[in-house]
Design a protein around this motif. Structure first.
Motif, PDB file in Angstrom:
ATOM      1  N   GLU A 290      15.691   6.426   7.414  1.00  0.00           N
ATOM      2  CA  GLU A 290      15.019   7.622   6.881  1.00  0.00           C
ATOM      3  C   GLU A 290      13.726   7.229   6.165  1.00  0.00           C
ATOM      4  O   GLU A 290      12.689   7.888   6.317  1.00  0.00           O
ATOM      5  N   ILE A 291      13.809   6.167   5.386  1.00  0.00           N
ATOM      6  CA  ILE A 291      12.608   5.728   4.666  1.00  0.00           C
ATOM      7  C   ILE A 291      11.517   5.326   5.655  1.00  0.00           C
ATOM      8  O   ILE A 291      10.339   5.669   5.489  1.00  0.00           O
ATOM      9  N   ALA A 292      11.912   4.627   6.717  1.00  0.00           N
ATOM     10  CA  ALA A 292      10.937   4.213   7.729  1.00  0.00           C
ATOM     11  C   ALA A 292      10.281   5.433   8.371  1.00  0.00           C
ATOM     12  O   ALA A 292       9.066   5.460   8.595  1.00  0.00           O
ATOM     13  N   ASP A 293      11.082   6.456   8.657  1.00  0.00           N
ATOM     14  CA  ASP A 293      10.525   7.681   9.246  1.00  0.00           C
ATOM     15  C   ASP A 293       9.574   8.367   8.280  1.00  0.00           C
ATOM     16  O   ASP A 293       8.537   8.906   8.680  1.00  0.00           O
ATOM     17  N   ILE A 294       9.932   8.353   7.020  1.00  0.00           N
ATOM     18  CA  ILE A 294       9.120   9.066   6.029  1.00  0.00           C
ATOM     19  C   ILE A 294       7.780   8.379   5.813  1.00  0.00           C
ATOM     20  O   ILE A 294       6.727   9.022   5.808  1.00  0.00           O
ATOM     21  N   ILE A 295       7.816   7.067   5.668  1.00  0.00           N
ATOM     22  CA  ILE A 295       6.552   6.386   5.355  1.00  0.00           C
ATOM     23  C   ILE A 295       5.827   5.910   6.615  1.00  0.00           C
ATOM     24  O   ILE A 295       4.729   5.381   6.542  1.00  0.00           O
ATOM     25  N   GLY A 296       6.443   6.130   7.753  1.00  0.00           N
ATOM     26  CA  GLY A 296       5.772   5.779   9.004  1.00  0.00           C
ATOM     27  C   GLY A 296       5.651   4.286   9.221  1.00  0.00           C
ATOM     28  O   GLY A 296       4.632   3.821   9.724  1.00  0.00           O
ATOM     29  N   SER A 297       6.679   3.546   8.848  1.00  0.00           N
ATOM     30  CA  SER A 297       6.660   2.095   9.059  1.00  0.00           C
ATOM     31  C   SER A 297       7.927   1.673   9.802  1.00  0.00           C
ATOM     32  O   SER A 297       8.837   2.471  10.012  1.00  0.00           O
ATOM     33  N   SER A 298       7.956   0.392  10.143  1.00  0.00           N
ATOM     34  CA  SER A 298       9.140  -0.119  10.845  1.00  0.00           C
ATOM     35  C   SER A 298      10.260  -0.393   9.837  1.00  0.00           C
ATOM     36  O   SER A 298      10.017  -0.480   8.618  1.00  0.00           O
ATOM     37  N   LEU A 299      11.455  -0.570  10.367  1.00  0.00           N
ATOM     38  CA  LEU A 299      12.596  -0.896   9.506  1.00  0.00           C
ATOM     39  C   LEU A 299      12.359  -2.219   8.778  1.00  0.00           C
ATOM     40  O   LEU A 299      12.665  -2.354   7.587  1.00  0.00           O
ATOM     41  N   GLY A 300      11.831  -3.188   9.508  1.00  0.00           N
ATOM     42  CA  GLY A 300      11.568  -4.501   8.910  1.00  0.00           C
ATOM     43  C   GLY A 300      10.609  -4.402   7.731  1.00  0.00           C
ATOM     44  O   GLY A 300      10.813  -5.032   6.684  1.00  0.00           O
ATOM     45  N   THR A 301       9.581  -3.580   7.905  1.00  0.00           N
ATOM     46  CA  THR A 301       8.609  -3.393   6.820  1.00  0.00           C
ATOM     47  C   THR A 301       9.279  -2.766   5.604  1.00  0.00           C
ATOM     48  O   THR A 301       9.036  -3.172   4.468  1.00  0.00           O
ATOM     49  N   VAL A 302      10.118  -1.776   5.855  1.00  0.00           N
ATOM     50  CA  VAL A 302      10.799  -1.105   4.744  1.00  0.00           C
ATOM     51  C   VAL A 302      11.657  -2.093   3.971  1.00  0.00           C
ATOM     52  O   VAL A 302      11.603  -2.174   2.728  1.00  0.00           O
ATOM     53  N   MET A 303      12.434  -2.884   4.704  1.00  0.00           N
ATOM     54  CA  MET A 303      13.365  -3.801   4.024  1.00  0.00           C
ATOM     55  C   MET A 303      12.610  -4.911   3.302  1.00  0.00           C
ATOM     56  O   MET A 303      12.967  -5.307   2.189  1.00  0.00           O
ATOM     57  N   SER A 304      11.578  -5.402   3.946  1.00  0.00           N
ATOM     58  CA  SER A 304      10.775  -6.452   3.314  1.00  0.00           C
ATOM     59  C   SER A 304      10.085  -5.919   2.051  1.00  0.00           C
ATOM     60  O   SER A 304      10.080  -6.558   0.997  1.00  0.00           O
ATOM     61  N   ARG A 305       9.533  -4.719   2.188  1.00  0.00           N
ATOM     62  CA  ARG A 305       8.838  -4.109   1.039  1.00  0.00           C
ATOM     63  C   ARG A 305       9.822  -3.852  -0.101  1.00  0.00           C
ATOM     64  O   ARG A 305       9.496  -4.049  -1.274  1.00  0.00           O
ATOM     65  N   LEU A 306      10.994  -3.429   0.263  1.00  0.00           N
ATOM     66  CA  LEU A 306      12.015  -3.162  -0.747  1.00  0.00           C
ATOM     67  C   LEU A 306      12.424  -4.448  -1.477  1.00  0.00           C
ATOM     68  O   LEU A 306      12.614  -4.448  -2.704  1.00  0.00           O
ATOM     69  N   TYR A 307      12.517  -5.517  -0.732  1.00  0.00           N
ATOM     70  CA  TYR A 307      12.915  -6.785  -1.339  1.00  0.00           C
ATOM     71  C   TYR A 307      11.897  -7.214  -2.413  1.00  0.00           C
ATOM     72  O   TYR A 307      12.263  -7.532  -3.544  1.00  0.00           O
ATOM     73  N   TYR A 308      10.622  -7.196  -2.041  1.00  0.00           N
ATOM     74  CA  TYR A 308       9.595  -7.624  -3.009  1.00  0.00           C
ATOM     75  C   TYR A 308       9.434  -6.609  -4.156  1.00  0.00           C
ATOM     76  O   TYR A 308       9.170  -6.987  -5.295  1.00  0.00           O
TER      77      TYR A 308
ATOM     78  N   ARG B 180      11.780  -4.802  -5.483  1.00  0.00           N
ATOM     79  CA  ARG B 180      12.886  -5.017  -6.426  1.00  0.00           C
ATOM     80  C   ARG B 180      12.618  -6.240  -7.299  1.00  0.00           C
ATOM     81  O   ARG B 180      12.896  -6.225  -8.503  1.00  0.00           O
ATOM     82  N   GLN B 181      12.112  -7.269  -6.671  1.00  0.00           N
ATOM     83  CA  GLN B 181      11.806  -8.486  -7.451  1.00  0.00           C
ATOM     84  C   GLN B 181      10.803  -8.178  -8.565  1.00  0.00           C
ATOM     85  O   GLN B 181      10.968  -8.561  -9.716  1.00  0.00           O
ATOM     86  N   LYS B 182       9.740  -7.463  -8.175  1.00  0.00           N
ATOM     87  CA  LYS B 182       8.709  -7.144  -9.176  1.00  0.00           C
ATOM     88  C   LYS B 182       9.252  -6.203 -10.245  1.00  0.00           C
ATOM     89  O   LYS B 182       8.923  -6.331 -11.425  1.00  0.00           O
ATOM     90  N   LEU B 183      10.056  -5.265  -9.811  1.00  0.00           N
ATOM     91  CA  LEU B 183      10.616  -4.317 -10.767  1.00  0.00           C
ATOM     92  C   LEU B 183      11.497  -5.037 -11.795  1.00  0.00           C
ATOM     93  O   LEU B 183      11.441  -4.741 -13.000  1.00  0.00           O
ATOM     94  N   GLN B 184      12.254  -5.982 -11.325  1.00  0.00           N
ATOM     95  CA  GLN B 184      13.093  -6.775 -12.250  1.00  0.00           C
ATOM     96  C   GLN B 184      12.219  -7.537 -13.248  1.00  0.00           C
ATOM     97  O   GLN B 184      12.531  -7.596 -14.439  1.00  0.00           O
ATOM     98  N   GLN B 185      11.155  -8.113 -12.732  1.00  0.00           N
ATOM     99  CA  GLN B 185      10.249  -8.842 -13.637  1.00  0.00           C
ATOM    100  C   GLN B 185       9.679  -7.907 -14.701  1.00  0.00           C
ATOM    101  O   GLN B 185       9.628  -8.235 -15.881  1.00  0.00           O
ATOM    102  N   HIS B 186       9.265  -6.742 -14.277  1.00  0.00           N
ATOM    103  CA  HIS B 186       8.687  -5.783 -15.236  1.00  0.00           C
ATOM    104  C   HIS B 186       9.733  -5.325 -16.251  1.00  0.00           C
ATOM    105  O   HIS B 186       9.428  -5.174 -17.430  1.00  0.00           O
ATOM    106  N   LEU B 187      10.950  -5.105 -15.769  1.00  0.00           N
ATOM    107  CA  LEU B 187      12.003  -4.664 -16.687  1.00  0.00           C
ATOM    108  C   LEU B 187      12.339  -5.749 -17.705  1.00  0.00           C
ATOM    109  O   LEU B 187      12.574  -5.461 -18.873  1.00  0.00           O
ATOM    110  N   LYS B 188      12.347  -6.992 -17.244  1.00  0.00           N
ATOM    111  CA  LYS B 188      12.599  -8.096 -18.177  1.00  0.00           C
ATOM    112  C   LYS B 188      11.489  -8.155 -19.218  1.00  0.00           C
ATOM    113  O   LYS B 188      11.725  -8.347 -20.407  1.00  0.00           O
ATOM    114  N   PHE B 189      10.270  -7.978 -18.727  1.00  0.00           N
ATOM    115  CA  PHE B 189       9.131  -8.035 -19.629  1.00  0.00           C
ATOM    116  C   PHE B 189       9.182  -6.898 -20.641  1.00  0.00           C
ATOM    117  O   PHE B 189       8.912  -7.073 -21.823  1.00  0.00           O
TER     118      PHE B 189
END
Lengths: 158, 205
Positions: free
Chosen positions: A127-145, A147-156
């Motif tokens: 669904e996310i891929a359909d919404i943002i017009g990207s491939s599944l791989g892009t969605v999952m890769s983007r989500l991975y990074y 989340r990493q950044k979000l964790q860093q910001h939350l720690k900060f």
């Protein structure tokens, strides 16, 4: 989703209205290949990115402090969910929410969008891929990074 | 993918693993790799904790502050769209006409411009012929007017047909004093005090 992307109550409601009107106009072209909610999210995605593009040009070089200071604009907002908690619990939850929102706001638009669609809206990758017009791989890769950044910001933040 | 012993799974596979959506061989490979990289297990737990916090604190949807007003605005906007849309064109009867004009307008533009240029050229030639200096003079039979600075003097213009001459008779002139000298020919006098009027036969009859 719109509110979490534009970070401003008034603009979020204006955009929401715009999305409903666009959806109404585009309704004859809706095909049931996608879920209606996915289709509506897709319209929202386009409206939000148009808005972000326009406001980035207009506000280029400006730093809107209010965007990062949710405490300044949020208290008493009618858009808050109703809370039947003890005052201290409510305060704690409000602070936690502010922390998360501030961390989300520090992500790029693309990262913030996948996090919001996945973690807040609970959509699946397809669904996310359909919404943002990207491939599944892009969605999952983007989500991975994202989340990493979000964790860093939350720690900060904490 | 992805996993030899020291080659990390790609971010897409890690995302699936964190979200618990990997299975089969893919899951086995990632799990085998993660055993040697416990930091990824800690990362997965941190992501799960973060997901819980986000879902607990950020609402998926919120109600508009004034739902009635919000809905009214949308309905009004849709109503306006409907009125400004095709239905209104049909109602006014201009829709199909403007559509046809728009469709054929671009094809008619070139010949229309050519015809307009030819018409302008033709009109230009007609105007230059009217102002041609060799064109015949049109006779104007307007009665001549004579300007008289003294309002008490009247001029009568007489044009006897058989003579071909024009006579102007002035009436109401003051008498000419006796000492006023009239001469019939130009006179050159050495005295500056001498008043003299030189007239020609065309003026005095």
């Amino acid at each position: 989703m719109i509110y979490n992307m534009v970070k401003n109550d008034a603009d979020a409601w204006d955009l929401s209205q715009e999305v409903f009107i666009k959806a109404w106009k585009a309704l004859p072209r809706f095909e049931s290949r996608a879920r209606f909610s996915t289709w509506l999210f897709r319209i929202s995605h386009n409206a939000v990115y148009d808005w972000l593009r326009k406001h980035r040009i207009q506000g280029d070089g400006e730093l809107n402090d209010e965007v990062f200071d949710a405490a300044k604009i949020e208290p008493g907002a009618l858009t808050r969910p109703k809370q039947d908690q003890q005052p201290d619990q409510a305060l704690e939850q409000r602070e936690l929410r502010q922390r998360i929102e501030q961390a989300l706001n520090q992500l790029s638009d693309q990262h913030r969008e996948v996090v919001v669609l996945r973690e807040v809206q609970g959509l699946d990758y397809k669904e996310i891929a359909d919404i943002i017009g990207s491939s599944l791989g892009t969605v999952m890769s983007r989500l991975y990074y994202a989340r990493q950044k979000l964790q860093q910001h939350l720690k900060f933040e904490s | 993918m992805k996993t030899h012993n020291d080659q990390a799974p790609d971010p897409a596979d890690l995302t699936l693993w964190i979200d618990g959506e990997l299975d089969g061989d893919e899951l086995a490979r990632v799990e085998a790799w993660v055993k040697d990289h416990p930091e990824y297990i800690a990362e997965r737990e941190a992501v799960h904790a973060m997901q819980s916090e986000i879902r607990a604190n950020i609402p998926a949807s919120v109600d508009p502050p004034h739902a009635d007003f919000f809905n009214q605005r949308i309905l009004r906007a849709i109503e306006n769209e409907r009125l400004d849309g095709p239905e209104r064109e049909v109602e006014l009867g201009f829709g199909s006409l403007s559509a046809v004009a728009g469709k054929f307008g671009r094809w008619l533009a070139l010949p229309t411009a050519a015809v307009a240029m030819l018409l302008c050229f033709y009109m230009g030639t007609q105007v230059s012929q009217v102002s041609d200096p060799v064109a015949p003079i049109v006779k104007v039979s307007a009665k001549p007017a004579i300007y008289m600075p003294d309002g008490n003097v009247r001029a009568n213009i007489l044009s006897p047909d058989h003579t071909g001459a024009t006579v102007i008779v002035l009436e109401g002139l003051e008498d000419i004093p006796d000492d006023f000298e009239l001469v019939g020919e130009p006179q050159h006098s050495g005295s500056a005090s001498t008043q003299a009027v030189t007239v020609s036969r065309e003026l005095i009859f």
